[in-house]
Enzyme design. Structure first.
Site, PDB file in Angstrom:
ATOM      1  N   HIS A 133      33.518  -0.777  23.034  1.00 26.54           N
ATOM      2  CA  HIS A 133      32.713   0.750  22.082  1.00 26.54           C
ATOM      3  C   HIS A 133      31.935   0.061  21.211  1.00 26.54           C
ATOM      4  O   HIS A 133      30.845   0.809  20.839  1.00 26.54           O
ATOM      5  CB  HIS A 133      34.021   1.423  21.126  1.00 26.54           C
ATOM      6  CG  HIS A 133      34.512   2.111  22.367  1.00 26.54           C
ATOM      7  ND1 HIS A 133      36.477   1.085  23.460  1.00 26.54           N
ATOM      8  CD2 HIS A 133      34.646   3.380  23.191  1.00 26.54           C
ATOM      9  CE1 HIS A 133      36.543   2.183  23.934  1.00 26.54           C
ATOM     10  NE2 HIS A 133      35.933   3.288  24.491  1.00 26.54           N
ATOM     11  N   SER A 154      39.348   4.453  21.736  1.00 18.54           N
ATOM     12  CA  SER A 154      38.629   2.597  21.174  1.00 18.54           C
ATOM     13  C   SER A 154      39.745   1.374  20.715  1.00 18.54           C
ATOM     14  O   SER A 154      40.892   2.699  19.597  1.00 18.54           O
ATOM     15  CB  SER A 154      37.967   3.067  20.646  1.00 18.54           C
ATOM     16  OG  SER A 154      36.926   2.304  20.175  1.00 18.54           O
ATOM     17  N   MET A 155      40.433   0.249  21.164  1.00 20.58           N
ATOM     18  CA  MET A 155      41.148  -0.287  19.804  1.00 20.58           C
ATOM     19  C   MET A 155      40.371  -0.625  19.388  1.00 20.58           C
ATOM     20  O   MET A 155      41.126  -0.544  18.318  1.00 20.58           O
ATOM     21  CB  MET A 155      41.345  -1.804  20.983  1.00 20.58           C
ATOM     22  CG  MET A 155      41.552  -1.452  22.039  1.00 20.58           C
ATOM     23  SD  MET A 155      43.541  -1.510  22.197  1.00 20.58           S
ATOM     24  CE  MET A 155      43.919  -3.052  21.900  1.00 20.58           C
ATOM     25  N   GLY A 156      38.616  -0.316  18.645  1.00 19.52           N
ATOM     26  CA  GLY A 156      38.659  -0.871  17.482  1.00 19.52           C
ATOM     27  C   GLY A 156      38.187   0.566  16.632  1.00 19.52           C
ATOM     28  O   GLY A 156      38.745   0.741  15.416  1.00 19.52           O
ATOM     29  N   LYS A 162      32.817   3.322  29.025  1.00 13.97           N
ATOM     30  CA  LYS A 162      33.431   3.056  27.381  1.00 13.97           C
ATOM     31  C   LYS A 162      31.786   4.636  27.138  1.00 13.97           C
ATOM     32  O   LYS A 162      30.773   4.541  27.384  1.00 13.97           O
ATOM     33  CB  LYS A 162      33.506   2.500  26.724  1.00 13.97           C
ATOM     34  CG  LYS A 162      34.469   1.492  27.200  1.00 13.97           C
ATOM     35  CD  LYS A 162      34.250   0.217  26.220  1.00 13.97           C
ATOM     36  CE  LYS A 162      35.847  -0.526  26.648  1.00 13.97           C
ATOM     37  NZ  LYS A 162      35.419  -1.481  27.776  1.00 13.97           N
TER      38      LYS A 162
END
EC number: 3.9.1.3
Length: 199
Positions: free
Chosen positions: A127, A168-170, A95
């Site tokens: 991340h 990135s999911m966040g 990542k």
């Protein structure tokens, strides 16, 4: 005979004008745009006034009056330049995040003074792990950070290939084209590509 009154008034005027120069310089320094004159200027009003008129704070002036001093904004810019644009693991798939770094206090750098950096490591499960570590280190040095997004990096050192992709999911998807240009500059002999596909 004593000193003529006209000469005393002229000297008093010079001292007052030079004191204004010192105060103006200190104010400019506090705002991060000036230079700090040496303390011995307090005892050389005529020379101080002459040099002050040549300082950057005066309209139409130059930096001639500020030789030997560095404005805080210039120092912050120089410090930003010392931060590596890219720091990623030498091999593997991991990542990464794209982070914008700027001086924490407005007085330390001109408005908008910042740089974007790429950080990617195999040890990070999320991340946010990378961002938290890097931002914590930068804050200790007096910088603010903003995460511009993330993704993944495939680093094949034997083949000299790097591929940037995913998101990135966040933090959302980083602008991979920006990250790629920075990585190309760091690894000029590599084939560096990017895509928005994948996770």
């Amino acid at each position: 005979m004593g000193v003529p009154r006209s000469k005393r008034l002229r000297e008093a005027g010079l001292r007052l004008a030079s004191l204004c120069c010192v105060l103006a310089a200190r104010l400019a320094e506090a705002e991060g745009r000036g230079c700090m004159p040496p303390r011995d200027w307090l005892w050389a009003p005529r020379a101080r006034l002459s040099r002050c008129r040549r300082s950057p704070g005066w309209r139409g002036g130059s930096t001639e009056g500020c030789k030997g001093w560095r404005a805080p904004g210039n120092m912050a810019a120089a410090d930003l330049a010392q931060i590596p644009d890219v720091d990623i693991d030498p091999d593997g798939v991991f990542k990464y995040v794209l982070i914008r770094v700027r001086a924490a206090a407005p007085s330390e750098a001109p408005a908008g003074e910042s740089k974007d950096i790429v950080r990617g490591y195999k040890w990070a499960e999320y991340h946010a792990d990378i961002y938290d570590k890097v931002s914590g280190e930068m804050q200790k040095k007096g910088y603010d950070c903003e995460c511009l997004g993330g993704g993944r990096i495939s680093h094949q050192s034997q083949d000299k290939k790097i591929h940037v992709y995913g998101y990135s999911m966040g933090f959302g998807r980083a602008q991979h084209s920006v990250s790629t240009e920075k990585i190309k500059a760091r690894y000029p002999d590599y084939e560096v590509t990017w895509a928005d596909d994948g996770y």
